[in-house]
Design a protein around this motif. Structure first.
Motif, PDB file in Angstrom:
ATOM      1  N   LEU A 157      -4.651   7.708 -18.275  1.00  0.00           N
ATOM      2  CA  LEU A 157      -5.563   8.604 -18.988  1.00  0.00           C
ATOM      3  C   LEU A 157      -5.100  10.059 -19.054  1.00  0.00           C
ATOM      4  N   THR A 158      -4.350  10.508 -18.082  1.00  0.00           N
ATOM      5  CA  THR A 158      -3.975  11.920 -17.981  1.00  0.00           C
ATOM      6  C   THR A 158      -3.379  12.480 -19.278  1.00  0.00           C
ATOM      7  N   PRO A 159      -2.464  11.768 -19.962  1.00  0.00           N
ATOM      8  CA  PRO A 159      -1.901  12.333 -21.193  1.00  0.00           C
ATOM      9  C   PRO A 159      -2.940  12.592 -22.292  1.00  0.00           C
ATOM     10  N   GLU A 160      -4.075  11.906 -22.228  1.00  0.00           N
ATOM     11  CA  GLU A 160      -5.114  12.097 -23.245  1.00  0.00           C
ATOM     12  C   GLU A 160      -5.907  13.391 -23.038  1.00  0.00           C
ATOM     13  N   PHE A 161      -5.695  14.077 -21.932  1.00  0.00           N
ATOM     14  CA  PHE A 161      -6.471  15.272 -21.625  1.00  0.00           C
ATOM     15  C   PHE A 161      -5.637  16.552 -21.673  1.00  0.00           C
ATOM     16  N   THR A 162      -4.588  16.562 -22.500  1.00  0.00           N
ATOM     17  CA  THR A 162      -3.839  17.794 -22.718  1.00  0.00           C
ATOM     18  C   THR A 162      -4.661  18.677 -23.648  1.00  0.00           C
ATOM     19  N   ARG A 200      -8.081  18.300 -30.830  1.00  0.00           N
ATOM     20  CA  ARG A 200      -8.355  17.407 -31.964  1.00  0.00           C
ATOM     21  C   ARG A 200      -9.776  16.842 -31.912  1.00  0.00           C
ATOM     22  N   LEU A 201     -10.361  16.807 -30.720  1.00  0.00           N
ATOM     23  CA  LEU A 201     -11.711  16.252 -30.570  1.00  0.00           C
ATOM     24  C   LEU A 201     -12.817  17.265 -30.874  1.00  0.00           C
ATOM     25  N   THR A 202     -12.461  18.536 -30.990  1.00  0.00           N
ATOM     26  CA  THR A 202     -13.462  19.589 -31.162  1.00  0.00           C
ATOM     27  C   THR A 202     -14.438  19.310 -32.305  1.00  0.00           C
ATOM     28  N   PRO A 203     -13.993  18.905 -33.499  1.00  0.00           N
ATOM     29  CA  PRO A 203     -14.973  18.637 -34.573  1.00  0.00           C
ATOM     30  C   PRO A 203     -15.981  17.540 -34.201  1.00  0.00           C
ATOM     31  N   ALA A 214     -20.050  17.905 -33.668  1.00  0.00           N
ATOM     32  CA  ALA A 214     -21.001  17.056 -34.398  1.00  0.00           C
ATOM     33  C   ALA A 214     -21.979  16.374 -33.433  1.00  0.00           C
ATOM     34  N   ILE A 215     -21.473  15.879 -32.308  1.00  0.00           N
ATOM     35  CA  ILE A 215     -22.339  15.233 -31.311  1.00  0.00           C
ATOM     36  C   ILE A 215     -23.372  16.226 -30.782  1.00  0.00           C
TER      37      ILE A 215
END
Length: 174
Positions: A127-132, A138-141, A145-146
């Motif tokens: 999982l660590t590489p997904e939290f750079t 990229r998840l900000t939008p 929205a959430i």
């Protein structure tokens, strides 16, 4: 002699539990109050009972349930102590208690927080590489929205809406 008897009882308890079939927690129709009370709030504040435990500090044995000891950790220093002690003393691995739900082919019950090393370490490396910062940006939008959706639902719930129920809890799972 006074140390021998508790040690013998503990060994006997472990042998009995090792031979017992796993308890399938998914079949419980409700969670016992002894496990839920620390999560109950009085308005925005923790319950008086939890506040009393926090004021005494330390690590508290909350209850023993189905052969496992459930601990309540009430402070930063105590949390560090528990994490440093390792899984031999404080374990998060609930797979033996999950019955058929925990018997997937790879033994994964779908939660990093429910495993101990070495499984925890292996999952964390994945999982660590997904939290750079780049990947999180990229998840900000979607995060925006959430939050907007949850704020709309909170507003629609009207006065007296519960912030935890209507916003805090659903937001991370959106």
């Amino acid at each position: 002699m006074s140390r021998v008897i508790p040690a013998m009882k503990e060994r006997l308890r472990r042998r009995i539990l090792a031979k017992a079939p796993p308890v399938d927690l998914s079949r419980l129709d409700r969670v016992p109050d002894t496990l839920v009370w620390p999560l109950i709030r009085e308005g925005m504040e923790p319950s008086r009972r939890l506040e009393q435990m926090r004021s005494t500090g330390g690590i508290h044995l909350l209850t023993s349930f189905l052969g496992m000891r459930i601990w309540l950790v009430t402070g930063d220093a105590e949390t560090r102590e528990v994490l440093a002690a390792g899984p031999e003393r404080y374990s998060n691995d609930i797979r033996p208690l999950m019955g058929e739900r925990g018997s997937t082919t790879d033994g994964d019950i779908g939660g990093l927080g429910f495993t101990d090393p070495p499984d925890h370490t292996r999952l964390r490396r994945l999982l660590t590489p997904e939290f750079t910062m780049r990947r999180l940006a990229r998840l900000t939008p979607r995060i925006d929205a959430i939050i907007d959706e949850q704020l709309d639902q909170l507003e629609a719930a009207g006065q007296g809406a519960d912030l935890v129920t209507n916003f805090s809890f659903p937001s991370p799972s959106g």
